[in-house]
Enzyme design. Structure first.
Site, short mmCIF file in Angstrom:
data_model
loop_
_atom_site.label_atom_id
_atom_site.label_comp_id
_atom_site.label_asym_id
_atom_site.label_seq_id
_atom_site.Cartn_x
_atom_site.Cartn_y
_atom_site.Cartn_z
N GLU A 157 0.86 -1.20 0.00
CA GLU A 157 0.00 0.00 0.00
C GLU A 157 0.89 1.24 0.00
O GLU A 157 1.80 1.35 0.82
CB GLU A 157 -0.92 -0.01 1.22
CG GLU A 157 -1.60 1.30 1.55
CD GLU A 157 -2.41 1.86 0.39
OE1 GLU A 157 -2.27 3.08 0.12
OE2 GLU A 157 -3.15 1.09 -0.25
N TYR A 217 -27.83 16.08 0.79
CA TYR A 217 -27.43 16.66 -0.49
C TYR A 217 -27.87 18.13 -0.48
O TYR A 217 -29.07 18.42 -0.40
CB TYR A 217 -28.08 15.90 -1.64
CG TYR A 217 -27.70 14.45 -1.69
CD1 TYR A 217 -26.43 14.06 -2.10
CD2 TYR A 217 -28.60 13.46 -1.30
CE1 TYR A 217 -26.07 12.72 -2.15
CE2 TYR A 217 -28.25 12.11 -1.34
CZ TYR A 217 -26.98 11.76 -1.77
OH TYR A 217 -26.62 10.43 -1.81
N ASP A 231 -12.37 -0.65 -7.03
CA ASP A 231 -12.38 0.52 -7.90
C ASP A 231 -11.44 0.37 -9.09
O ASP A 231 -11.59 1.07 -10.09
CB ASP A 231 -12.01 1.77 -7.11
CG ASP A 231 -13.12 2.24 -6.20
OD1 ASP A 231 -14.21 1.63 -6.23
OD2 ASP A 231 -12.92 3.22 -5.46
#
Length: 546
Positions: free
Chosen positions: A35, A220, A312
Site C-alpha cells: 500500500e 445533499y 475501484d
C-alpha cells in the site's frame, strides 16, 4: 535485487485489498499486501455495508466487531435528504420504482451495518495480520512482469527508496480508480467516466443547532454550491464529512485552503458563526483536504493472465446507493475461494475465468443502478429503471461455468430467493437459532430433501474419489428448517449444491433418473446415478478433467 515469493500479491491496501487479504489468509493462502500510503486513511468515505456484505464478513469472524463499530444498531436507518443548507427544512429522498421497505431480517441473518470505511478498514487490517497476511505500508509497485508461471512486481519503499522484487503465483490489483496496474495491462474501460471531481474534508463542528435532532444519513445540499454534501461521521453531531464538487479546469485542489473549506462548511450548515476545524485525513500528514473523482466506468476485462482487477480498479460508480464498497468486498470474496481452490490443487485454472464472467456483469449492473440513483437524487431524474434495492444488493445472479447450465442473470428481489441456480442461497432460520447461511463459507454444501440419501452417499463417495469436501445435510433431519424443501425449490428426493461463497451452483428437483431407465447396463457402484451426476457437476464447476 532480493526476491521474495508468495502465493498472492495484492497491490492496494484499502477496503478491497484488505478484504482480499482476509478472505485468502482465512483459507490458508500466503498473502503480501503493498500500500502506497503510510497508514490507513482517516477519511470515512463509505458509510455502510449491505446485509450481503455483512454475511461474507461474518464468515471470517468479523460480525461482532462490525456491530460494535457501527454507528447504527440492528434497526439503524440510513436517511438521505435534500435541502438548501443543513439548517433548512429538507425533503427525504425517495427513489422512484422502489418496493415497499422490507426488513432485511426476513431474507438474511444480517442487516445493513452503518460503519464508516476508516473503521472497517482497521478491522480488516487487524484481522488480515492476525490470519498471517503481510502488509507493507508506504510501499508502491513500480513495474510488473508476468509469465506462464507467475507474476514479478518490483516494489519501492517510499521512505528509503529501496527496491525489491516480489514473485507471486497471482496478483490482485486493488489500487483504485486510477489503477496503475490496469493501465500497465492496457485494459480500457466503458462508461461515462469521470462525471465531476469533488473535494472532501473531515470537519469538527457542533452542528446540533442545524440538525435539531433530525435523523440524517447524508444531506445533499445546494450550499455552498450544487452537489455539496454533509454526512455525520459519528453519532455525536460534531464530526462531519463535507464534500463539494469542483472543476479542475478552473480551480485546483490547492485553491481549497483550510480556511476556505471551513467557511464552506459554515455555509453548508447554515450556521454562519459556528466554529469549524479540519482534521488530517491521512495519519502522519497535515492533509486536511483531499480530492476524488466521481465517475462511472467498468473495465473491459477483470483479468489479464495471472492478474485480476478488483474494487475501484475494476469499476467505479457514484456513491448514491452505497454499492461501491460492498461491490469491492464481494469482488474479493468471489475471487478468493477460486484462487484458493486452484492454488491448493482442488480446481483447474479454468475456474479463475469465472471471476470475470460473474463479477464484471455485476459491476456493470451496480454502476448503472448507482448512476440512475445519482440522477434521481441530485440531477434531473434516473435515466434507467431503478431496480428493487434488495435485488441489486442481494438478488443478483451469476451465469458462468461455475453455475452449470444456468443462463439467467436478471436480478431477483431478495424475498423471492429460493435457491435458483446462480443466486445467493436462501436464508432460513434453523431450530438452534442460527441460519442456513451459517453453513457456507468453507466448503461445498449439499442440501437434500428428506428422501435424499442417495445424494448424501454420492457426496461422501466423491470426497474420497475426487478429493473435494462436500458437507451434506438432509433437510428436516440433519437440519431442522421450517418448510426447507419448498424454500430451496426441491422435492423430497431433490438436492441443492451450494458453493463455498454461498451461491447456488446447481439444483435438482428430484433424484436422477435410474441408469437402467436410460442405458443398457446399470453401474452397480452407482445404482441411482447420483454419484455420476454430482461428479459431472463438480468437474464442471472446478474446471477439472477428473
Amino acid at each position: 535485487m532480493n526476491r521474495q515469493k508468495t502465493q498472492v500479491l495484492i497491490v492496494g491496501g484499502a477496503l478491497t485489498g484488505l478484504s482480499a487479504a482476509v478472505f485468502l489468509a482465512h483459507k490458508g493462502i500466503r498473502v503480501i499486501v503493498v500500500e502506497r500510503h503510510p497508514d490507513l486513511l482517516s477519511h470515512p468515505r463509505l458509510r455502510g455495508i449491505t446485509p450481503r456484505t455483512v454475511e461474507v464478513l461474518r464468515q471470517v469472524g468479523l460480525g461482532p466487531s462490525i456491530r460494535q463499530e457501527s454507528f447504527s444498531g440492528e434497526d439503524g436507518v440510513f436517511v438521505p435528504l435534500r435541502a438548501n443548507t443543513l439548517a433548512d427544512d429538507y425533503e427525504t429522498v425517495e427513489e422512484a420504482g422502489q418496493a415497499e421497505f422490507i426488513d432485511p431480517r426476513t431474507y438474511s441473518s444480517s442487516t445493513y451495518a452503518g460503519i464508516d470505511q476508516d473503521r472497517l478498514e482497521r478491522l480488516l487490517h487487524d484481522r488480515a495480520r492476525q490470519l498471517g497476511a503481510e502488509i507493507r505500508h508506504f510501499t508502491e509497485a513500480v513495474s510488473l512482469d508476468q509469465d506462464e508461471d507467475g507474476v514479478t512486481v518490483t516494489v519501492r519503499d517510499r521512505a528509503s527508496g529501496n527496491e525489491e522484487a516480489l514473485r507471486a503465483d497471482y496478483l490482485i490489483a486493488a489500487d483504485g480508480s486510477k489503477s496503475r496496474i490496469r493501465n500497465w495491462l492496457g485494459i480500457d474501460t466503458d462508461g461515462p467516466g469521470v462525471l465531476f471531481n469533488t473535494i472532501s474534508a473531515l470537519a469538527h463542528a457542533d452542528l446540533s443547532a442545524a440538525v435539531r435532532g433530525r435523523p440524517i444519513g447524508i444531506a445533499y445540499l445546494q450550499k455552498p454550491r450544487p452537489f455539496s454534501s454533509m454526512m455525520p461521521h459519528d453519532g455525536s453531531g460534531t464530526r462531519w464529512l463535507f464534500g463539494t464538487g469542483y472543476d479542475p479546469r478552473h480551480e485546483s485542489l490547492a485553491d481549497f485552503t483550510t480556511e476556505r473549506v471551513a467557511e464552506m462548511v459554515r455555509e453548508a450548515s447554515g450556521l454562519d458563526e459556528v466554529e469549524v476545524s479540519l482534521k488530517p485525513q491521512i495519519p502522519g500528514t497535515d492533509l486536511t483536504v483531499l480530492g476524488f473523482p466521481i465517475g462511472a466506468q467498468v473495465a473491459r476485462s477483470y483479468r489479464s493472465g495471472r492478474v485480476f482487477l478488483a474494487g475501484d480498479a475494476a469499476r467505479i460508480q457514484p456513491p448514491t446507493g452505497g454499492f461501491g464498497g460492498s461491490t469491492g468486498i464481494q469482488d474479493a470474496h468471489n475471487l478468493a475461494w477460486k484462487l484458493a481452490a486452484v492454488l491448493t490443487g482442488r480446481a483447474g485454472p479454468g475456474l479463475l475465468d469465472t471471476y470475470d464472467a460473474e463479477r464484471r456483469p455485476y459491476g456493470r449492473l451496480a454502476m448503472q443502478q448507482a448512476f440512475a440513483r445519482f440522477g434521481d437524487r441530485m440531477a434531473d431524474g434516473a435515466q434507467v429503471e431503478l431496480l428493487d434495492y434488495s435485488a441489486v444488493t442481494m438478488g443478483f445472479r451469476y451465469a458462468s461455468a461455475a453455475v452449470p447450465g444456468n443462463h439467467e442473470t436478471d436480478p431477483i428481489p431478495a424475498v423471492e430467493l429460493c435457491a435458483q441456480p446462480g443466486t445467493r442461497a436462501p436464508h432460513r432460520p434453523t431450530a438452534d437459532g442460527g441460519s442456513t447461511l451459517d453453513l457456507y463459507g468453507e466448503t461445498f454444501v449439499l442440501l437434500t430433501g428428506r428422501e435424499g440419501q442417495a445424494w448424501v452417499k454420492a457426496a461422501q463417495d466423491l470426497g474420497t474419489t475426487m478429493g473435494v469436501e462436500v458437507q451434506s445435510y438432509v433437510l428436516g433431519t440433519d437440519l431442522r428448517v421450517e418448510d426447507g424443501e419448498n424454500a430451496h425449490g426441491i422435492g423430497p428426493d431433490g438436492a441443492v449444491l451450494v458453493r463455498p461463497d454461498g451461491f447456488v451452483a446447481w439444483r435438482s428437483h428430484s433424484a436422477p433418473m435410474h441408469p437402467t431407465d436410460t442405458t443398457d447396463t446399470a453401474d452397480a457402484a452407482d445404482p441411482t446415478g447420483a454419484t455420476t451426476t454430482l461428479a459431472e457437476i463438480l468437474r464442471s464447476i472446478l474446471a477439472r478433467q477428473s
